[in-house]
Design a protein around this motif. Structure first.
Motif, PDB file in Angstrom:
ATOM      1  N   ALA A 348       0.832  -1.213   0.000  1.00 56.61           N
ATOM      2  CA  ALA A 348       0.000   0.000   0.000  1.00 56.61           C
ATOM      3  C   ALA A 348       0.871   1.270   0.000  1.00 56.61           C
ATOM      4  CB  ALA A 348      -0.920  -0.017   1.209  1.00 56.61           C
ATOM      5  N   GLY A 349       2.184   1.095  -0.052  1.00 60.27           N
ATOM      6  CA  GLY A 349       3.095   2.248  -0.122  1.00 60.27           C
ATOM      7  C   GLY A 349       3.224   2.994   1.204  1.00 60.27           C
ATOM      8  N   ILE A 350       3.061   2.267   2.307  1.00 54.70           N
ATOM      9  CA  ILE A 350       3.129   2.912   3.630  1.00 54.70           C
ATOM     10  C   ILE A 350       4.531   2.791   4.216  1.00 54.70           C
ATOM     11  CG2 ILE A 350       2.152   2.969   5.976  1.00 54.70           C
ATOM     12  CD1 ILE A 350      -0.057   3.300   3.982  1.00 54.70           C
ATOM     13  N   ASN A 351       5.039   3.899   4.710  1.00 54.78           N
ATOM     14  CA  ASN A 351       6.330   3.895   5.377  1.00 54.78           C
ATOM     15  C   ASN A 351       6.094   3.673   6.875  1.00 54.78           C
ATOM     16  OD1 ASN A 351       9.009   4.392   6.017  1.00 54.78           O
ATOM     17  ND2 ASN A 351       8.657   6.609   6.142  1.00 54.78           N
ATOM     18  N   VAL A 352       6.615   2.549   7.389  1.00 50.97           N
ATOM     19  CA  VAL A 352       6.429   2.247   8.813  1.00 50.97           C
ATOM     20  C   VAL A 352       7.545   2.935   9.605  1.00 50.97           C
ATOM     21  CG1 VAL A 352       6.377   0.396  10.531  1.00 50.97           C
ATOM     22  CG2 VAL A 352       5.309   0.057   8.299  1.00 50.97           C
ATOM     23  N   MET A 353       7.153   3.750  10.586  1.00 48.47           N
ATOM     24  CA  MET A 353       8.165   4.521  11.314  1.00 48.47           C
ATOM     25  C   MET A 353       8.716   3.785  12.527  1.00 48.47           C
ATOM     26  SD  MET A 353       6.559   8.251  10.949  1.00 48.47           S
ATOM     27  CE  MET A 353       8.010   8.961  11.608  1.00 48.47           C
ATOM     28  N   MET A 354       7.903   2.923  13.122  1.00 49.74           N
ATOM     29  CA  MET A 354       8.332   2.207  14.335  1.00 49.74           C
ATOM     30  C   MET A 354       7.518   0.928  14.457  1.00 49.74           C
ATOM     31  SD  MET A 354       8.587   4.606  17.669  1.00 49.74           S
ATOM     32  CE  MET A 354       8.709   3.696  19.176  1.00 49.74           C
ATOM     33  N   ILE A 355       8.118  -0.124  14.996  1.00 44.33           N
ATOM     34  CA  ILE A 355       7.383  -1.377  15.198  1.00 44.33           C
ATOM     35  C   ILE A 355       7.795  -1.971  16.546  1.00 44.33           C
ATOM     36  CG2 ILE A 355       6.623  -3.275  13.720  1.00 44.33           C
ATOM     37  CD1 ILE A 355       9.493  -3.174  12.462  1.00 44.33           C
ATOM     38  N   SER A 356       6.866  -2.632  17.215  1.00 40.32           N
ATOM     39  CA  SER A 356       7.301  -3.464  18.341  1.00 40.32           C
ATOM     40  C   SER A 356       6.346  -4.637  18.469  1.00 40.32           C
ATOM     41  CB  SER A 356       7.379  -2.659  19.638  1.00 40.32           C
ATOM     42  OG  SER A 356       6.146  -2.622  20.272  1.00 40.32           O
ATOM     43  N   GLN A 357       6.895  -5.773  18.899  1.00 38.79           N
ATOM     44  CA  GLN A 357       6.050  -6.954  19.064  1.00 38.79           C
ATOM     45  C   GLN A 357       6.042  -7.312  20.532  1.00 38.79           C
ATOM     46  OE1 GLN A 357       7.125 -10.446  16.757  1.00 38.79           O
ATOM     47  NE2 GLN A 357       5.005 -11.109  16.835  1.00 38.79           N
ATOM     48  N   ASN A 358       4.866  -7.580  21.028  1.00 38.38           N
ATOM     49  CA  ASN A 358       4.773  -7.944  22.428  1.00 38.38           C
ATOM     50  C   ASN A 358       5.365  -9.341  22.603  1.00 38.38           C
ATOM     51  OD1 ASN A 358       3.072  -9.800  23.829  1.00 38.38           O
ATOM     52  ND2 ASN A 358       1.469  -8.268  24.079  1.00 38.38           N
ATOM     53  N   PRO A 359       6.105  -9.585  23.722  1.00 36.73           N
ATOM     54  CA  PRO A 359       6.841 -10.846  23.867  1.00 36.73           C
ATOM     55  C   PRO A 359       5.953 -12.083  23.730  1.00 36.73           C
ATOM     56  CG  PRO A 359       7.386  -9.320  25.652  1.00 36.73           C
ATOM     57  CD  PRO A 359       6.277  -8.694  24.874  1.00 36.73           C
ATOM     58  N   SER A 360       4.663 -11.970  24.057  1.00 37.03           N
ATOM     59  CA  SER A 360       3.794 -13.144  23.937  1.00 37.03           C
ATOM     60  C   SER A 360       3.350 -13.345  22.482  1.00 37.03           C
ATOM     61  CB  SER A 360       2.557 -12.961  24.805  1.00 37.03           C
ATOM     62  OG  SER A 360       1.721 -11.982  24.205  1.00 37.03           O
ATOM     63  N   GLU A 361       3.802 -12.451  21.594  1.00 34.87           N
ATOM     64  CA  GLU A 361       3.503 -12.501  20.148  1.00 34.87           C
ATOM     65  C   GLU A 361       2.030 -12.300  19.830  1.00 34.87           C
ATOM     66  OE1 GLU A 361       5.161 -15.732  17.885  1.00 34.87           O
ATOM     67  OE2 GLU A 361       6.865 -15.926  19.221  1.00 34.87           O
ATOM     68  N   SER A 362       1.217 -11.894  20.839  1.00 33.43           N
ATOM     69  CA  SER A 362      -0.211 -11.772  20.541  1.00 33.43           C
ATOM     70  C   SER A 362      -0.561 -10.419  19.920  1.00 33.43           C
ATOM     71  CB  SER A 362      -1.042 -11.996  21.793  1.00 33.43           C
ATOM     72  OG  SER A 362      -0.679 -11.019  22.742  1.00 33.43           O
ATOM     73  N   SER A 363       0.391  -9.482  19.942  1.00 24.35           N
ATOM     74  CA  SER A 363       0.096  -8.215  19.261  1.00 24.35           C
ATOM     75  C   SER A 363       1.359  -7.577  18.691  1.00 24.35           C
ATOM     76  CB  SER A 363      -0.613  -7.251  20.219  1.00 24.35           C
ATOM     77  OG  SER A 363       0.323  -6.613  21.033  1.00 24.35           O
ATOM     78  N   ILE A 364       1.154  -6.822  17.628  1.00 27.94           N
ATOM     79  CA  ILE A 364       2.246  -6.072  17.004  1.00 27.94           C
ATOM     80  C   ILE A 364       1.779  -4.626  16.937  1.00 27.94           C
ATOM     81  CG2 ILE A 364       3.499  -5.670  14.836  1.00 27.94           C
ATOM     82  CD1 ILE A 364       3.479  -8.642  14.332  1.00 27.94           C
ATOM     83  N   THR A 365       2.632  -3.706  17.370  1.00 25.32           N
ATOM     84  CA  THR A 365       2.252  -2.296  17.323  1.00 25.32           C
ATOM     85  C   THR A 365       3.084  -1.598  16.260  1.00 25.32           C
ATOM     86  OG1 THR A 365       1.871  -2.493  19.669  1.00 25.32           O
ATOM     87  CG2 THR A 365       1.822  -0.275  18.770  1.00 25.32           C
ATOM     88  N   ILE A 366       2.399  -0.767  15.468  1.00 26.59           N
ATOM     89  CA  ILE A 366       3.042  -0.114  14.318  1.00 26.59           C
ATOM     90  C   ILE A 366       2.749   1.379  14.386  1.00 26.59           C
ATOM     91  CG2 ILE A 366       3.014   0.045  11.782  1.00 26.59           C
ATOM     92  CD1 ILE A 366       1.699  -2.847  12.006  1.00 26.59           C
ATOM     93  N   VAL A 367       3.759   2.204  14.097  1.00 25.23           N
ATOM     94  CA  VAL A 367       3.512   3.645  14.031  1.00 25.23           C
ATOM     95  C   VAL A 367       3.714   4.106  12.589  1.00 25.23           C
ATOM     96  CG1 VAL A 367       4.198   5.925  14.864  1.00 25.23           C
ATOM     97  CG2 VAL A 367       4.304   3.984  16.402  1.00 25.23           C
ATOM     98  N   VAL A 368       2.729   4.834  12.066  1.00 22.68           N
ATOM     99  CA  VAL A 368       2.837   5.431  10.720  1.00 22.68           C
ATOM    100  C   VAL A 368       2.448   6.905  10.844  1.00 22.68           C
ATOM    101  CG1 VAL A 368       2.241   3.269   9.528  1.00 22.68           C
ATOM    102  CG2 VAL A 368       0.433   4.901  10.064  1.00 22.68           C
ATOM    103  N   LYS A 369       2.732   7.678   9.817  1.00 25.32           N
ATOM    104  CA  LYS A 369       2.327   9.092   9.869  1.00 25.32           C
ATOM    105  C   LYS A 369       0.802   9.190   9.879  1.00 25.32           C
ATOM    106  CE  LYS A 369       6.221  11.242   7.579  1.00 25.32           C
ATOM    107  NZ  LYS A 369       6.847  10.625   6.418  1.00 25.32           N
TER     108      LYS A 369
END
Ligand SMILES: Nc1ncnc2c1ncn2[C@@H]1O[C@H](COP(=O)(O)OP(=O)(O)O)[C@@H](O)[C@H]1O
Ligand SMILES: N[C@@H](CC(=O)OP(=O)(O)O)C(=O)O
Length: 467
Positions: A348-369
Motif C-alpha cells: 500500500a506504499g506505507i512507510n512504517v516509522m516504528m514497530i514493536s512486538q509484544n513478547p507473547s507474540e499476541s500483538s504487534i504495534t506499528i507507528v505510521v504518519k
C-alpha cells in the motif's frame, strides 16, 4: 574548494535575508567553485499543497486566491530585493510567465478533476521555480554572473515514484557534472532548485517534504564536492529542537550514522535520505546558520574526533503519527505473521516509522504518519482482518520521542533513567523500541505531551552541559 551550499526556505524569505545570502555567496565565490541549492521561500510549498487540497474539494476560487498570495509575495520580494532596474524588470517578466502557467495549471486540474501524484509534483515544483530566479537575480544584482536551473534542467533524473522519487544516480551524475562543469568554466554560479527532479520521460518529480537537503547531497556527490553546507535559521544540529528547549546546545560534530538517526526522528526536519549520497564518497557536511556566517555549525562526517563522550547527544521528536495495535490469537507462534503485515503495508506504499512486538507474540504495534493512517488501516482490514488479525486498535495524534547517540551502545541504565524522568513528569508512554544498533531509544507519547517529555529528558541527561 568545490562547495554545494543549500539554503532552506527560512533563509530566503525576506529581502534583507536574500541580499545577505547574495553578498555571502559573492564573497565565497572569489575562492571557491560554488553551486547554490535553494528551497522554496517559507510557506510556499505549504500554500501549493493547500492549492491541491482546494482543487480536490472543487474549491477553485480558494485555489486561485492561494495562487495570487504566492504571486504577490514573490513580486513584492523581487521589488524589495533587486536594486538594478533592468535585472528587476527581467525577473518580474519571468515571474509573470510562471504565474500565468500556474493559473493555467489550476484551470486544467479543475477542468479534468485530476489531482494525481504526477500533477501534484508539477504543481509543487513551482515554489523552487520561483525561488531560484529570485536568488539568482540577487546574485546578479550583487555583481556576479549566475543562472537559475530547476532540478530537471541541471540533470537530476529520477524514477517515476511521484511524491517520493529516488535519483537514477549514474544518469544523474553524467548529466549534472556536465552541466555544472560547463558553468564553472564560464565563472557562472548555478542556483539549483531543490526538492525536484524529472523522470526519464521528462515528467517533473519531487523527493518528498524537506527534499532540498537530498538535492544538495545528490548534486554534491555528482560533482565530487569537497564540502556540502546546509544553511538554515538554526546554528546547526542541536541537542533538541531549540523551539522546545530554550537551552538546547549546538553539537559541534556528529557522525553520519548519528545524523541519519536524528533525521529519521525529526531533528531539523532533514530529509531522511540526505546522507545516503555522502556515505561512499565520505563528503563532509556542515549544518550552519545562514545569518551567523562566521559560526562553523555542526560537522557531519564519517568519524568524529569529538571529545563529546555523552551517552546521549540529542532528544528529538516527530509529532502527528498514528499508532495501530494489531491483535490476534492466531498470531502466536505462527511464522510469517509479521512478514504478512509488513508486506501488506509495503504494497500500500506505507512507510512504517516504528514497530514493536509484544513478547507473547499476541500483538504487534506499528507507528505510521497520521497522513498514512487511513490507507494503512484499510489495507490491513481488507487483506488480513478475520484471517491472521482479529482486531485493530487505532490511536491518532501521537509523537515519537527518540534519544540518539552512539555512546548509548552497551551503556547500562539508560532506559531506567529515561522512564524515571518521564514518570516524574506524569507522561504516559505507550510503546518503546530500541534500534538493534543501540544508537537510539524511542518511545511514543500523546502529541500534547511532546514538549514535556523532550524537556524532561534534556534535563535528565544534562544535555545543556554537553561539550
Ligand atoms: N535537533 C535540532 N537541531 C536543530 N534544529 C531543530 C532540531 N529539531 C528541530 N529543529 C527545527 O528545525 C528547524 C529548521 O529546519 P527547516 O525548517 O528544515 O529549516 P529550513 O526550511 O531553513 O531548511 C528549526 O526551526 C528548528 O526549530
Ligand atoms: N520546499 C520543499 C523542500 C524543502 O526542502 O524545504 P525546506 O528546506 O525549507 O525545509 C518543502 O517545503 O518541503
Amino acid at each position: 574548494m568545490r562547495l554545494v551550499i543549500k539554503y532552506g526556505g527560512t533563509s530566503i524569505s525576506t529581502a534583507k535575508d536574500i541580499q545577505a545570502v547574495a553578498k555571502h555567496l559573492n564573497e565565497l565565490s572569489k575562492k571557491n567553485h560554488i553551486v547554490v541549492v535553494c528551497s522554496a521561500t517559507s510557506g510556499t510549498t505549504d500554500d501549493l499543497i493547500e492549492i491541491s487540497e482546494s482543487i480536490k474539494k472543487e474549491n477553485k476560487s480558494k485555489a486561485e486566491q492561494l495562487a495570487s498570495k504566492i504571486t504577490n509575495r514573490h513580486k513584492q520580494l523581487a521589488k524589495q530585493t533587486i536594486k538594478k532596474s533592468d535585472i528587476r524588470k527581467k525577473l518580474l517578466a519571468k515571474f509573470d510567465q510562471d504565474f500565468a502557467e500556474l493559473i493555467a495549471l489550476i484551470d486544467g486540474m479543475v477542468l479534468l478533476g485530476e489531482v494525481t501524484p504526477r500533477t501534484m509534483d508539477y504543481l509543487f515544483s513551482f515554489g523552487e521555480r520561483l525561488s531560484i530566479k529570485l536568488v539568482s537575480s540577487a546574485i546578479d544584482d550583487a555583481g556576479k554572473k549566475s543562472i537559475p536551473l530547476t532540478g530537471k534542467e541541471v540533470g537530476i533524473v529520477t524514477d517515476s515514484n511521484f511524491g517520493e522519487s529516488k535519483p537514477l544516480i549514474d544518469t544523474t551524475r553524467l548529466r549534472v557534472s556536465k552541466t555544472i562543469d560547463a558553468l564553472f568554466s564560464k565563472k557562472t554560479i548555478p542556483v539549483v532548485g531543490g526538492f525536484v527532479g524529472a523522470d526519464q520521460h521528462g515528467h517533473v518529480t519531487t523527493f518528498g517534504r524537506g527534499g532540498s537537503d537530498y538535492s544538495a547531497t545528490i548534486v554534491g556527490s555528482c560533482i565530487k564536492a569537497d564540502e556540502i553546507w546546509l544553511m538554515s535559521e538554526v546554528d546547526g544540529l542541536m541537542t533538541a529542537d531549540p523551539k522546545i528547549v530554550k537551552n538546547a546546545k549546538l553539537l559541534k560534530e556528529v557522525s553520519y550514522i548519528e545524523a541519519i538517526e536524528m533525521a529519521l526522528f525529526g531533528a531539523k526536519q532533514i530529509h531522511p535520505r540526505t546522507f545516503e549520497p555522502l556515505l561512499t564518497k565520505k563528503i563532509p557536511m556542515k549544518i550552519r546558520s545562514s545569518f551567523k556566517t562566521k559560526n562553523e555549525g555542526t560537522l557531519v562526517s564519517a568519524t568524529t574526533s569529538s571529545a563529546v563522550k555523552n551517552t546521549v547527544k540529542c532528544v528529538s521528536n516527530v509529532r502527528n503519527n498514528g499508532l495501530i495495535d494489531v491483535q490476534g490469537g492466531s498470531m502466536v507462534g505462527t511464522p510469517g505473521t509479521a512478514a504478512k503485515i509488513f508486506a501488506t503495508l509495503a504494497k500500500a506504499g506505507i512507510n512504517v516509522m516504528m514497530i514493536s512486538q509484544n513478547p507473547s507474540e499476541s500483538s504487534i504495534t506499528i507507528v505510521v504518519k497520521n497522513a498514512d493512517l487511513d490507507k494503512a488501516v484499510s489495507a490491513l482490514e481488507l487483506e488480513l482482518l478475520g484471517k491472521i488479525i482479529k482486531k485493530l486498535d487505532v490511536t491518532t495524534n501521537v509523537a515519537i520521542i527518540a534519544l540518539i547517540g552512539s555512546g548509548m551502545r552497551g551503556t547500562i541504565g539508560v532506559a531506567s533513567k529515561v522512564f524515571g524522568a518521564i514518570e516524574k513528569n506524569k507522561v504516559n508512554v505507550s510503546m518503546i523500541t530500541q534500534g538493534s544498533s543501540e544508537l537510539n531509544l524511542a518511545f511514543v507519547v500523546k502529541n500534547s505531551d511532546t514538549n514535556a517529555a523532550v524537556r524532561a529528558l534534556h534535563d535528565e541527561f544534562e544535555l545543556d552541559k554537553i561539550n
